[in-house]
Design a protein around this motif. Structure first.
Motif, short mmCIF file in Angstrom:
data_model
loop_
_atom_site.label_atom_id
_atom_site.label_comp_id
_atom_site.label_asym_id
_atom_site.label_seq_id
_atom_site.Cartn_x
_atom_site.Cartn_y
_atom_site.Cartn_z
N LEU A 113 0.81 -1.21 0.00
CA LEU A 113 0.00 0.00 0.00
C LEU A 113 0.84 1.26 0.00
N ALA A 114 0.44 2.21 -0.83
CA ALA A 114 0.97 3.57 -0.79
C ALA A 114 -0.22 4.48 -0.54
N GLN A 115 -0.14 5.28 0.51
CA GLN A 115 -1.31 6.08 0.90
C GLN A 115 -0.91 7.49 1.29
N ARG A 116 -1.70 8.44 0.84
CA ARG A 116 -1.54 9.84 1.24
C ARG A 116 -2.93 10.45 1.25
N THR A 125 1.30 -8.77 -6.71
CA THR A 125 1.88 -9.68 -7.69
C THR A 125 1.24 -11.07 -7.56
N SER A 126 0.00 -11.09 -7.03
CA SER A 126 -0.73 -12.35 -6.81
C SER A 126 0.05 -13.30 -5.92
N GLY A 127 0.79 -12.73 -4.98
CA GLY A 127 1.53 -13.53 -4.02
C GLY A 127 2.86 -14.05 -4.51
N LYS A 128 3.26 -13.70 -5.75
CA LYS A 128 4.47 -14.28 -6.33
C LYS A 128 5.74 -13.57 -5.90
N ALA A 134 6.77 -4.29 -3.29
CA ALA A 134 7.33 -3.27 -2.39
C ALA A 134 8.11 -2.22 -3.17
N GLN A 135 8.85 -2.66 -4.19
CA GLN A 135 9.62 -1.72 -5.01
C GLN A 135 8.69 -0.75 -5.74
N LEU A 136 7.62 -1.28 -6.31
CA LEU A 136 6.65 -0.42 -7.00
C LEU A 136 5.95 0.52 -6.02
N ARG A 137 5.67 0.01 -4.82
CA ARG A 137 5.04 0.86 -3.81
C ARG A 137 5.91 2.07 -3.48
N ARG A 138 7.22 1.84 -3.33
CA ARG A 138 8.12 2.95 -3.02
C ARG A 138 8.13 3.99 -4.14
N GLN A 139 8.08 3.51 -5.38
CA GLN A 139 8.05 4.45 -6.50
C GLN A 139 6.76 5.27 -6.50
#
Length: 206
Positions: A113-116, A125-128, A134-139
């Motif tokens: 989750l990314a939240q503001r 990633t469907s659990g994969k 996490a990398q995409l969330r940080r971006q």
């Protein structure tokens, strides 16, 4: 197979968390901003969980009756066979279940989750590969500035005015797009009255 990303209001909905350790704590902390009614059942409950106000804590083994009234369940015990059994019971009763570290026993996954403010983005990633999520969330977090959250709030207020002023859906979409661009082009988020004046001055094509 990818999972469909529902965004759902869980405020006040009953959530059963079977487990009282570090993983359960991580799930609880993710859920807290969304205000579900959380019930924690575990023979041992860590101090960090015990110190969270508003939780219903029961220090004992899981019972089938704990599922009564649950909207969704998190199976986060330290015994995989117990988590799998909870998942099976949930499937039989049509209850959504997330079983930690066992994608096959999950009917839903926790997204990264990314939240503001009221802007929430979830990556799965469907659990994969939680690392990719996490990398995409940080971006994404880098894009969710406080200013963008303020703009989201003011555009939310403006929607009703736009519905009243522009009868056609195409015009409304054009007006909202123009309002967003107007906000993004300024160093500070405009006041509501300023934005309303801008909208009232628009002449949109039919």
């Amino acid at each position: 197979m990818p999972y469909f990303p529902f965004f759902i209001d869980i405020s006040g909905r009953r959530c059963l968390i079977a487990g009282g350790g570090r993983i359960a704590l991580h799930k609880i902390n993710k859920l807290l901003p969304f205000s579900p009614e959380m019930h924690v059942v575990s023979p041992e409950i860590c101090d960090d969980i015990a110190g969270i106000p508003g939780l219903c804590l029961q220090q004992r083994e899981f019972r089938q009756s704990d599922l009564d009234g649950a909207f969704f369940v998190i199976a986060a015990t330290d015994r995989q066979e117990v988590n799998a059994d909870i998942s099976r019971l949930c499937r039989e009763r049509g209850i959504l279940c997330n079983a930690v570290d066992s994608p096959a026993d999950c009917s839903f996954f926790f997204p990264a989750l990314a939240q503001r403010g009221d802007i929430t983005a979830g990556v799965s990633t469907s659990g994969k590969s939680p690392l990719i999520a996490a990398q995409l969330r940080r971006q994404i977090e880098g894009l969710l500035t406080p200013q963008l959250a303020e703009i989201c709030d003011i555009l939310g207020e403006l929607r009703q005015e736009i519905r009243g002023k522009f009868p056609l859906e195409k015009q409304r979409a054009q007006a909202m797009t123009a309002a967003l661009e107007y906000c993004l082009q300024r160093e500070k988020v405009p006041e509501y009255t300023e934005l309303l004046e801008f909208i009232n001055g628009l002449e949109l094509k039919v």
